[in-house]
Design an enzyme around this catalytic site. Structure first.
Site, PDB file in Angstrom:
ATOM      1  N   CYS A   1       0.925  -1.186   0.112  1.00 52.27           N
ATOM      2  CA  CYS A   1       0.224  -0.087  -0.057  1.00 52.27           C
ATOM      3  C   CYS A   1       0.837   1.212   0.012  1.00 52.27           C
ATOM      4  O   CYS A   1       1.870   1.205   0.309  1.00 52.27           O
ATOM      5  CB  CYS A   1      -0.913   0.034   1.217  1.00 52.27           C
ATOM      6  SG  CYS A   1      -1.874  -1.373   1.465  1.00 52.27           S
TER       7      CYS A   1
ATOM      8  N   ARG B   1       1.232   1.802  -6.163  1.00 51.47           N
ATOM      9  CA  ARG B   1       1.692   0.796  -5.050  1.00 51.47           C
ATOM     10  C   ARG B   1       0.080   0.070  -4.802  1.00 51.47           C
ATOM     11  O   ARG B   1       0.241  -0.875  -3.987  1.00 51.47           O
ATOM     12  CB  ARG B   1       2.044   1.355  -3.739  1.00 51.47           C
ATOM     13  CG  ARG B   1       3.322   2.145  -3.848  1.00 51.47           C
ATOM     14  CD  ARG B   1       3.793   3.068  -2.924  1.00 51.47           C
ATOM     15  NE  ARG B   1       4.089   2.136  -1.634  1.00 51.47           N
ATOM     16  CZ  ARG B   1       5.395   1.822  -1.412  1.00 51.47           C
ATOM     17  NH1 ARG B   1       6.110   2.073  -2.244  1.00 51.47           N
ATOM     18  NH2 ARG B   1       5.512   1.074  -0.314  1.00 51.47           N
TER      19      ARG B   1
ATOM     20  N   TRP C   1      -3.867  -2.040  -1.694  1.00 48.87           N
ATOM     21  CA  TRP C   1      -3.651  -3.171  -2.368  1.00 48.87           C
ATOM     22  C   TRP C   1      -4.194  -4.220  -1.452  1.00 48.87           C
ATOM     23  O   TRP C   1      -3.132  -4.556  -0.275  1.00 48.87           O
ATOM     24  CB  TRP C   1      -2.332  -3.900  -2.992  1.00 48.87           C
ATOM     25  CG  TRP C   1      -2.062  -4.780  -3.749  1.00 48.87           C
ATOM     26  CD1 TRP C   1      -2.574  -4.651  -5.201  1.00 48.87           C
ATOM     27  CD2 TRP C   1      -1.982  -6.051  -3.572  1.00 48.87           C
ATOM     28  NE1 TRP C   1      -2.329  -6.117  -5.653  1.00 48.87           N
ATOM     29  CE2 TRP C   1      -2.005  -7.004  -4.671  1.00 48.87           C
ATOM     30  CE3 TRP C   1      -1.655  -6.610  -2.249  1.00 48.87           C
ATOM     31  CZ2 TRP C   1      -1.677  -8.171  -4.598  1.00 48.87           C
ATOM     32  CZ3 TRP C   1      -1.409  -8.028  -2.072  1.00 48.87           C
ATOM     33  CH2 TRP C   1      -1.376  -8.810  -3.514  1.00 48.87           C
TER      34      TRP C   1
ATOM     35  N   ASN D   1       1.075   0.144   5.750  1.00 47.33           N
ATOM     36  CA  ASN D   1       1.595  -0.565   4.551  1.00 47.33           C
ATOM     37  C   ASN D   1       2.347  -1.608   5.404  1.00 47.33           C
ATOM     38  O   ASN D   1       3.096  -1.541   6.284  1.00 47.33           O
ATOM     39  CB  ASN D   1       2.518   0.093   4.113  1.00 47.33           C
ATOM     40  CG  ASN D   1       3.360  -0.711   2.931  1.00 47.33           C
ATOM     41  OD1 ASN D   1       2.731  -1.471   2.208  1.00 47.33           O
ATOM     42  ND2 ASN D   1       4.635  -0.523   2.777  1.00 47.33           N
ATOM     43  N   GLY D   2       1.969  -2.930   5.072  1.00 55.47           N
ATOM     44  CA  GLY D   2       2.608  -4.387   5.277  1.00 55.47           C
ATOM     45  C   GLY D   2       1.473  -5.254   5.961  1.00 55.47           C
ATOM     46  O   GLY D   2       0.438  -5.025   5.612  1.00 55.47           O
TER      47      GLY D   2
ATOM     48  N   GLU E   1      10.008 -13.804 -19.769  1.00 53.78           N
ATOM     49  CA  GLU E   1       9.560 -12.385 -19.654  1.00 53.78           C
ATOM     50  C   GLU E   1       8.401 -11.653 -20.453  1.00 53.78           C
ATOM     51  O   GLU E   1       7.393 -11.167 -20.035  1.00 53.78           O
ATOM     52  CB  GLU E   1      10.742 -11.538 -19.712  1.00 53.78           C
ATOM     53  CG  GLU E   1      10.302  -9.959 -19.560  1.00 53.78           C
ATOM     54  CD  GLU E   1       9.781  -9.616 -18.426  1.00 53.78           C
ATOM     55  OE1 GLU E   1       9.060  -8.485 -18.134  1.00 53.78           O
ATOM     56  OE2 GLU E   1       9.913 -10.452 -17.254  1.00 53.78           O
TER      57      GLU E   1
ATOM     58  N   LYS F   1       4.331 -10.586 -19.370  1.00 52.74           N
ATOM     59  CA  LYS F   1       3.906  -9.528 -19.681  1.00 52.74           C
ATOM     60  C   LYS F   1       2.358  -9.647 -20.420  1.00 52.74           C
ATOM     61  O   LYS F   1       1.752  -8.860 -20.047  1.00 52.74           O
ATOM     62  CB  LYS F   1       4.843  -8.766 -20.807  1.00 52.74           C
ATOM     63  CG  LYS F   1       6.316  -8.166 -20.420  1.00 52.74           C
ATOM     64  CD  LYS F   1       6.000  -6.827 -19.632  1.00 52.74           C
ATOM     65  CE  LYS F   1       6.040  -6.867 -18.158  1.00 52.74           C
ATOM     66  NZ  LYS F   1       6.997  -7.802 -17.504  1.00 52.74           N
TER      67      LYS F   1
ATOM     68  N   GLU G   1       0.159 -10.604 -17.283  1.00 52.37           N
ATOM     69  CA  GLU G   1       0.074  -9.494 -16.540  1.00 52.37           C
ATOM     70  C   GLU G   1      -1.288  -8.505 -17.176  1.00 52.37           C
ATOM     71  O   GLU G   1      -1.817  -7.918 -16.466  1.00 52.37           O
ATOM     72  CB  GLU G   1       1.228  -8.529 -16.282  1.00 52.37           C
ATOM     73  CG  GLU G   1       2.274  -9.206 -15.453  1.00 52.37           C
ATOM     74  CD  GLU G   1       3.730  -8.376 -15.313  1.00 52.37           C
ATOM     75  OE1 GLU G   1       4.022  -8.441 -14.228  1.00 52.37           O
ATOM     76  OE2 GLU G   1       4.191  -7.906 -16.203  1.00 52.37           O
TER      77      GLU G   1
ATOM     78  N   HIS H   1       8.327 -32.795 -24.255  1.00 51.00           N
ATOM     79  CA  HIS H   1       8.018 -33.713 -22.973  1.00 51.00           C
ATOM     80  C   HIS H   1       6.940 -32.979 -22.032  1.00 51.00           C
ATOM     81  O   HIS H   1       6.700 -33.075 -20.971  1.00 51.00           O
ATOM     82  CB  HIS H   1       9.578 -33.260 -21.974  1.00 51.00           C
ATOM     83  CG  HIS H   1      10.795 -33.875 -22.425  1.00 51.00           C
ATOM     84  ND1 HIS H   1      10.964 -35.102 -22.577  1.00 51.00           N
ATOM     85  CD2 HIS H   1      11.655 -33.210 -23.207  1.00 51.00           C
ATOM     86  CE1 HIS H   1      12.110 -35.378 -23.080  1.00 51.00           C
ATOM     87  NE2 HIS H   1      12.708 -34.288 -23.479  1.00 51.00           N
TER      88      HIS H   1
ATOM     89  N   LYS I   1       2.471  -2.219  -8.210  1.00 51.23           N
ATOM     90  CA  LYS I   1       3.779  -2.253  -8.778  1.00 51.23           C
ATOM     91  C   LYS I   1       5.020  -2.589  -7.806  1.00 51.23           C
ATOM     92  O   LYS I   1       5.844  -3.351  -8.099  1.00 51.23           O
ATOM     93  CB  LYS I   1       4.084  -0.528  -9.053  1.00 51.23           C
ATOM     94  CG  LYS I   1       5.513  -0.383  -9.593  1.00 51.23           C
ATOM     95  CD  LYS I   1       5.725  -0.739 -11.093  1.00 51.23           C
ATOM     96  CE  LYS I   1       6.970  -0.563 -11.626  1.00 51.23           C
ATOM     97  NZ  LYS I   1       7.075  -1.105 -13.048  1.00 51.23           N
TER      98      LYS I   1
END
Length: 629
Positions: free
Chosen positions: A2, A27, A93, A119-120, A502, A506, A509, A525, A624
């Site tokens: 947050c 955030r 968040w 936050n946390g 990566e 993307k 996301e 496989h 983020k």
């Protein structure tokens, strides 16, 4: 994860808090709220959704107040019935409790006397809640943060000051957190503390701000003070007083604030993500600046002497998400150029595997924000066992830089889009600089080969510009053609594999399309069973020693009816003969080409998501900065 802010000053603070929260919205944007200290007590407004909804709720609140007062609509904050010059704000968040107005911060005690933004995570919140309920405290939310407000309220009700209450509550809490508290009974005062989560004080002219990151600071703040681990800080308009864990007052030096930190404009681009994709040449150039000198590779903040670099037995790289993929690519360069054994681990798993690490080891933690909880924990463990640690981060002065022996700093500038783009290429560039420095010190490459690779790395910004200019239109057309596909598969080999991983990340996301990434040799496989006619398969097919084998893997995929989109080195006509579509990047060193290949994959994900009508800057369920485990 947050964002928290607090303001104590002489100016009306409502808009200042909203602007600061907007700069921290990366955030978290599930919900938001603020509390203001007014003549009549603490005034709180909370909403579900982003900052625009909070702004609308604040405007509606003002209109309601003005109507009651009979004065008509409020046109300016100075015309409001009460003008607050101290307050706190939060953008959330969600961790504990769903996305509801009741769970939005700030939270209050039962008497509405103390408000808190946090936050946390409070790890012992269940037992604390049970104890409070036994004392007939009632809760209005499902969050862990609300227990902090009630504990503070109890201490204040017993006659303690807010500073004393925060000092006591800090020792009652387990977990990692930073919080700011505001009391109706102590005018002009904010009190905050932190444990393993960041908190900084911005210093202005007759005003002070508290925030999770200096990105929250506006133009008037050019100096800051860092709240150290376990400290309590009491902030007023005139200053900040710092107290250590024993309650002794401490002084804190002033540091400068990056003038670019709070700049978040889109500068003519339709989204932040697109702007940041196009900023990559300049960001990589800034990261390389000053490192590639005529006298060798200069990394002034690395924190290791030449002797220590020569004596290294092993390097371990840890990271999460995009940083993990950057580390995988960096590992290829360090192994090949410097000849140093390199291990890699996901940061969230590293310390739980009881790693054998100690003297002779270097542990590199990659964290764009410098705050990623899992990466910080991994670095702390490694350092406690005698290893040297280096933080690779985009934020100078962040927790990671302060808690490590050395720093590899990327200079990508502020990245607002949740999906990392320019920070990825900058992280890889920084790791390549480290690989060259190790090769130089350990004499693992000939002088001519070292000079060639230095030139290749130095050419990265120019070649990135070429990629952006040469592939954007082709990629957009491809993206629009496959935007409604139900599944994508990415594959690569050797240095191409991290880029495939990566690229798939993307797409996941920001487009929410199921996709996967595999080493191409592993297709037979199991993953090949996922393919059907015209499944888009994205392949990293830049020049490499195993390109021939990769082309065989592509043939296997095409035999199942898949549509192959390859990213290839310019001039590789044999790749085009094996694929339906080929996107070319400039011909260059085999370990440099995969960095260039990442850019078309960013654009592919971007245009697929845009074609699906999605918000690429604010993808669902993501934030983020990940400051919780």
């Amino acid at each position: 994860m947050c964002g928290i802010v607090g303001y104590a000053g002489e100016r009306p603070c409502r808009e200042l808090l909203l602007d600061a929260l907007e700069r921290l919205e990366y955030r978290g944007y599930d919900s938001a709220g603020l509390s203001l200290q007014t003549d009549t007590g603490l005034e709180r407004i909370r909403t579900v959704g982003n900052l625009e909804r909070l702004r609308a709720a604040v405007a509606a609140h003002d209109l309601e107040l003005s109507t009651v007062a009979g004065s008509g609509p409020v046109l300016d904050v100075a015309d409001a019935p009460t003008v607050a010059t101290i307050g706190i704000g939060h953008t959330r968040w969600a961790t504990h409790g769903g996305v509801t107005e009741e769970n939005a911060h700030p939270h209050s005690d039962m008497g509405d006397n103390v408000h808190v933004v946090l936050n946390g995570i409070i790890e012992n919140h269940v037992s604390l809640r049970r104890e409070l309920e036994e004392r007939e405290v009632s809760f209005s939310s499902e969050t862990d943060a609300e227990v902090v407000a009630h504990l503070l309220g109890e201490h204040c009700a017993e006659g303690r000051s807010l500073t004393e209450a925060v000092t006591l509550v800090r020792f009652q809490l387990e977990g990692h957190f930073a919080f700011v508290a505001l009391s109706a009974d102590e005018d002009g005062l904010l009190v905050a503390t932190r444990r393993e989560c960041p908190l900084v004080v911005g210093v202005g002219d007759g005003e002070h701000l508290l925030a999770s990151a200096n990105a929250a600071f506006g133009e008037g703040v050019r100096r800051m003070q860092v709240v150290e681990e376990g400290e309590v800080v009491a902030v007023t308009a005139s200053g900040a007083r710092f107290f250590d864990q024993r309650g002794r007052e401490r002084t804190r030096a002033l540091a400068g604030v990056d003038a670019e930190a709070g700049l978040t404009g889109m500068r003519g681009y339709e989204t932040f993500m697109l702007k940041e994709i196009h900023e990559q040449p300049a960001a990589v150039a800034a990261t390389l600046e000053g490192a590639l000198t005529a006298d060798g590779i200069v990394l002034p903040d690395l924190g290791l002497s030449d002797l220590e670099l020569r004596r290294l037995d092993r390097i371990t790289i840890v990271g999460c998400g995009t940083s993990y993929h950057a580390g995988l690519l960096g590992r290829c360069a360090i192994r090949q150029w410097a000849g140093v054994p390199v291990d890699f681990d996901i940061a969230s798993e590293y310390r739980y595997g009881d790693p054998r690490v100690g003297a002779g080891d270097l542990v590199i933690g990659i964290t764009q924000s410098g705050e990623t909880a899992d990466t910080l924990a991994a670095l702390r463990m490694a350092r406690s066992r005698g290893a040297r640690t280096v933080a690779l981060t985009n934020v100078p002065g962040s927790l990671a830089t302060r808690e490590s022996d050395g720093t590899l700093l990327t200079r990508a500038g502020n990245e607002v889009g949740v999906a990392a783009t320019k920070t990825f290429t900058c992280q890889v560039a920084a790791l390549y600089l480290l690989a060259l420095r190790l090769a130089e010190v350990r004499q693992s490459l000939s002088r001519s080969e070292l000079e060639r690779l230095r030139w290749e790395v130095g050419e990265l910004p120019r070649r990135l510009r070429e990629v952006l200019a040469g592939t954007a239109g082709q990629i957009q057309a491809t993206a629009e053609r496959f935007a409604q596909a139900g599944f994508f598969l990415y594959m690569g080999r050797q240095a191409g594999l991290p880029v495939a991983l990566e690229g798939a990340l993307k797409l996941k996301e920001i487009s929410y399309i199921p996709c996967d990434a595999y080493a191409a040799g592993e297709m037979k496989h199991g993953p090949i069973a996922m393919l059907s006619e015209r499944t888009p398969v994205v392949c990293i097919a830049t020049d490499s020693p195993v390109l021939g084998k990769l082309l065989s893997n592509i043939a296997e995929v095409r035999a199942r009816g898949a549509h192959v989109i390859a990213i290839a080195s310019a001039g590789a006509v044999e790749v085009a003969e094996h694929c339906e579509e080929t996107v070319y990047v400039p011909e260059c060193d085999r370990l440099i080409a995969p960095i260039l290949a990442a850019v078309p994959l960013q654009l592919l994900a971007y245009h697929v998501a845009r074609a699906r009508g999605l918000n690429v800057d604010r993808p669902r369920n993501l934030a983020k900065t990940v400051t919780v485990e």
